[in-house]
Every structure is written in structure tokens, then in C-alpha cells.
Design a protein around this motif. Sequence first.
Motif, PDB file in Angstrom:
ATOM      1  N   GLU A   1       7.086   1.947  -6.250  1.00  0.00           N
ATOM      2  CA  GLU A   1       5.847   1.119  -4.880  1.00  0.00           C
ATOM      3  C   GLU A   1       6.770  -0.032  -4.173  1.00  0.00           C
ATOM      4  O   GLU A   1       6.850   0.243  -2.650  1.00  0.00           O
ATOM      5  CB  GLU A   1       4.689   1.160  -4.897  1.00  0.00           C
ATOM      6  CG  GLU A   1       3.446   2.188  -4.906  1.00  0.00           C
ATOM      7  CD  GLU A   1       2.177   2.215  -4.565  1.00  0.00           C
ATOM      8  OE1 GLU A   1       1.936   0.852  -4.618  1.00  0.00           O
ATOM      9  OE2 GLU A   1       1.214   2.856  -4.231  1.00  0.00           O
TER      10      GLU A   1
ATOM     11  N   ASN B   1       1.737   3.902   1.998  1.00  0.00           N
ATOM     12  CA  ASN B   1       2.074   4.370   0.969  1.00  0.00           C
ATOM     13  C   ASN B   1       2.436   6.169   1.393  1.00  0.00           C
ATOM     14  O   ASN B   1       2.185   7.150   1.214  1.00  0.00           O
ATOM     15  CB  ASN B   1       0.197   4.852   1.551  1.00  0.00           C
ATOM     16  CG  ASN B   1      -0.493   5.444   2.428  1.00  0.00           C
ATOM     17  OD1 ASN B   1       0.256   5.126   3.380  1.00  0.00           O
ATOM     18  ND2 ASN B   1      -1.341   5.765   2.391  1.00  0.00           N
TER      19      ASN B   1
ATOM     20  N   TYR C   1       7.800  -0.008  -0.070  1.00  0.00           N
ATOM     21  CA  TYR C   1       5.893  -0.521   0.235  1.00  0.00           C
ATOM     22  C   TYR C   1       5.957  -1.602   1.447  1.00  0.00           C
ATOM     23  O   TYR C   1       5.073  -1.478   3.143  1.00  0.00           O
ATOM     24  CB  TYR C   1       5.355  -1.005  -1.069  1.00  0.00           C
ATOM     25  CG  TYR C   1       3.491  -0.692  -0.229  1.00  0.00           C
ATOM     26  CD1 TYR C   1       2.757   0.339  -0.226  1.00  0.00           C
ATOM     27  CD2 TYR C   1       2.480  -1.392   0.514  1.00  0.00           C
ATOM     28  CE1 TYR C   1       1.296   0.897  -0.013  1.00  0.00           C
ATOM     29  CE2 TYR C   1       1.680  -0.972   0.559  1.00  0.00           C
ATOM     30  CZ  TYR C   1       0.932   0.120   0.534  1.00  0.00           C
ATOM     31  OH  TYR C   1      -0.316   0.182   0.880  1.00  0.00           O
TER      32      TYR C   1
END
Length: 191
Positions: free
Chosen positions: A160, A169, A164
Motif C-alpha cells: 500500500e 485503496n 495509497y
Amino acid sequence: MKFELIKLPYAADALEPVISKQTIAFHHGKHLLAYVNKLNELIQGTPFENASLIDIVKGSDGPTFNNAGQVLNHELYFTQFTPNGGGQPEGQLAEAINNEWGSFENFKKAFEEAGVGLFGSGWVWLAKDKTGKLQITKEQNAGNPVTKDLVPILGFDVWEHSYYLDYQNRRADHLKDLWKIVDWNVVNKRY
């Protein structure tokens, strides 16, 4: 051997909007730097102290493997991009992709599906075996195809922290956009 943070082959803001300057600052300047520093600390006074990065990845486990794997993975990752990227591979790599997946579009779809389908954190790789045959591998955490005697050609980070700030997401959107900045000259040479 003391490992150092690789210098980016482009300005920190050069990959925008696909990868923002802020993401580069965190991903390269903090995450990768932490892996490099920890690896140097872990190998001091061990048989890995003067080993190559690939030998450390192939021969270690635990924290040493995790940090060496992430250093190797990120060095491959950050050097495969360019602000003027995109397009498609050429020559032998293009031929090998077409032989394995039928078309570049089919390959991209399979690669993206592998990245989206990897549970948790890790990497999706295009790798070749000793005969040049290609395959897509999904590797958890710090995994790299070199541990399976494969050569990594192209790798997308699905941790992530790699997307991110820019995509929240939306991993699938990030993977689709990365094709716009791939430096096929670099990737072709790896093949």
C-alpha cells in the motif's frame, strides 16, 4: 559491502500524475532508505557482509532476507520507470510475451489480475527462466523471483505504501496507470 540508496534516474516529480512527488518522497526517501540502512546493520559481521544483493536474497531468511529483498525489489522497481514511458516492449521480449499470452493486451490483463489478486502486501513480477520462457509470479512481502532461479524483468509493487497517497485503496487503478511510465528500453535489456 555497504549498500546505498539508489539515485532515481528522474526528478522526484517526473512521474506525476501516476506516482506523485509525495509518494516518491515517502516510498524512495523513507521506506527504501530504511530497508537499506537496516540491511547494512544486519549484515555487519556476518557471512553476507561482502555478498552481492542477489546472493543475500538467495541465501538468507528472516529480517536479513526481508530487507535485502526489499532493497533488490525497489532498485528494480524505481529504475524501470521514465516520465516518457509507456507503449509496448519490442524485439525478443515482445515476441516472448506474444508467444506466452497471445498479445501484449492479454499479458497486461493477466499481470494486473495477478497484482490485484495478491492478498496483502507484495509484488507481481514478469520473470524469465534459464531458457527465456516468461511467467508472471506473485510474491508475498519481500519475495523476488530470484529465489526460484528466475530473472525478474518487470515488477509492480503492491504494498500500500507504493500507491495509497495517490490512489487510496484503488490498487487496480494504480496497476493500470503504471504502464504509462514503464521504460521498455530498461525492461527489454533485462530480458
